[in-house]
Scaffold this active site. Structure first.
Site, short mmCIF file in Angstrom:
data_model
loop_
_atom_site.label_atom_id
_atom_site.label_comp_id
_atom_site.label_asym_id
_atom_site.label_seq_id
_atom_site.Cartn_x
_atom_site.Cartn_y
_atom_site.Cartn_z
N CYS A 96 21.96 71.43 -14.86
CA CYS A 96 20.80 70.54 -14.95
C CYS A 96 21.18 69.08 -14.79
O CYS A 96 22.01 68.57 -15.56
CB CYS A 96 20.11 70.76 -16.30
SG CYS A 96 18.78 69.60 -16.64
N ARG A 116 7.66 73.08 -22.65
CA ARG A 116 8.74 73.72 -21.90
C ARG A 116 10.00 73.78 -22.76
O ARG A 116 10.26 72.89 -23.57
CB ARG A 116 9.05 72.94 -20.62
CG ARG A 116 7.96 72.97 -19.56
CD ARG A 116 8.01 74.22 -18.69
NE ARG A 116 9.36 74.60 -18.30
CZ ARG A 116 10.10 73.97 -17.38
NH1 ARG A 116 9.64 72.91 -16.74
NH2 ARG A 116 11.31 74.41 -17.09
N VAL A 163 16.57 71.67 -21.43
CA VAL A 163 17.79 70.98 -21.86
C VAL A 163 17.79 69.61 -21.17
O VAL A 163 17.17 69.47 -20.10
CB VAL A 163 19.06 71.77 -21.48
CG1 VAL A 163 19.19 73.00 -22.34
CG2 VAL A 163 19.07 72.15 -20.00
N SER A 214 16.23 63.16 -21.72
CA SER A 214 17.58 62.68 -21.37
C SER A 214 17.67 61.17 -21.27
O SER A 214 18.67 60.58 -21.66
CB SER A 214 18.04 63.32 -20.06
OG SER A 214 17.23 62.91 -18.98
#
Length: 318
Positions: A54, A123, A126, A142
């Site tokens: 990711c 959702r 990560v 993030s």
């Protein structure tokens, strides 16, 4: 009967917009780590769950290493085989360099979300920054996690690492400006192109993507970094997309007007230099995870799940 969470976990069931376009849902956990707050900056309190595959999660791995936070914030890597239950841990899907969940032996990332919020309806993404003290998710966005890492733990790390600042005050306006259009047209632009389900939706996103790459090429001509004369979060945020571009986005997401190595010499040089000379970038990149994830996990795009052999090499030498 248990709650059906497949729509939250399985990207192949992700509904597109009526016009065939892809719209990304916002992150749900948006707390920060700060002195005097619920989440205090402490050593061995926080755990980071990531996928090498990711790009958003890779941002956090890069900044964690740039800031020397490895001893303070532990990390677990999931398998790249994101299927009907979302991201799996190695306990249910053994894959090289994937980990089991050391805290709860969770089978999937979704288990962490439902552990701290049983009625969660977003959702299961990560990265996840987890607080072991309160047993909950601090943040799963993030862009915010990398800013937490940039400053929240400075009093707990060596002086030379504390002085690393990827979001310096004097450059924040320029960084924010670059981040805004790079996110929309490049970071998310590859997804909006790749997940489009109509020709019009695809073309309306792939053309702006390459217009922005043309713009970035001019910005990087004769320069080492995007903003100012130092490494900033603008570089980190763009780099995770560019390193995946030729191996994945060109073929899988049909972003094939030009390749990076064949069409953008300045971007390619910038990307290669960070990869080959900065361990934070190279050590956070695993091409087996990257390629396996994209080509295996999106059967609506690649129903055969065949993973291409090329390009060779994944990154050209300097």
């Amino acid at each position: 009967m248990s709650k059906d969470v497949s729509l939250q976990a399985d990207i192949s069931k992700m509904g597109s917009q009526p016009d065939g376009s892809f719209k990304r849902a916002p992150a749900s956990f948006r707390n920060t780590i700060e002195k005097g707050g619920k989440f205090e900056p402490e050593g061995d309190r926080y755990h980071l769950y990531v996928a090498y595959a990711c790009p958003w999660a890779t941002r956090t791995l890069i900044v964690r290493k740039l800031k020397g936070l490895e001893a303070l914030i532990s990390v677990s890597v999931v398998s790249p085989h994101m299927g009907s239950n979302g991201w799996p841990f190695a306990s249910v899907d053994q894959f090289p360099c994937a980990d089991i969940d050391p805290l709860y032996n969770s089978q999937h990332v979704k288990d962490l979300y439902l552990r701290c919020e049983p009625n969660y309806n977003g959702r299961f993404t990560v990265p996840v920054l987890w607080d072991k003290k309160h047993e909950t998710i601090v943040n799963n966005e993030s862009s915010e996690i990398i800013r937490i890492f940039n400053s929240a733990f400075n009093h707990l790390i060596p002086k030379e690492k504390a002085e690393v600042d990827i979001y310096p005050e004097k450059l924040r306006g320029e960084i924010d400006g670059v981040n805004e259009w790079v996110y929309d047209t490049v970071n998310n632009g590859v997804y909006k192109s790749g997940f489009a389900t109509t020709q019009q939706a695809y073309e309306s996103n792939v053309v702006p993507l390459f217009n922005s790459l043309d713009r970035l090429e001019k910005m990087l001509e004769g320069k080492e970094f995007l903003v100012g004369d130092q490494l900033t979060e603008a570089d980190v945020r763009l780099w995770v997309t560019i390193i995946r571009f030729d191996p994945v986005y060109v073929g899988h997401f049909k972003c094939n007007i030009r390749t990076i190595r064949g069409g953008y010499p300045a971007i390619n040089k910038w990307m290669k230099k960070l990869y080959w000379t900065n361990h934070a970038f190279k050590d956070s990149t695993n091409f087996d995870h990257i390629k396996t994830h994209y080509y295996w996990s999106h059967p609506q795009v690649n129903p055969t799940r065949i993973v291409p052999v090329g390009p060779i090499p994944n990154v050209e030498p300097l």
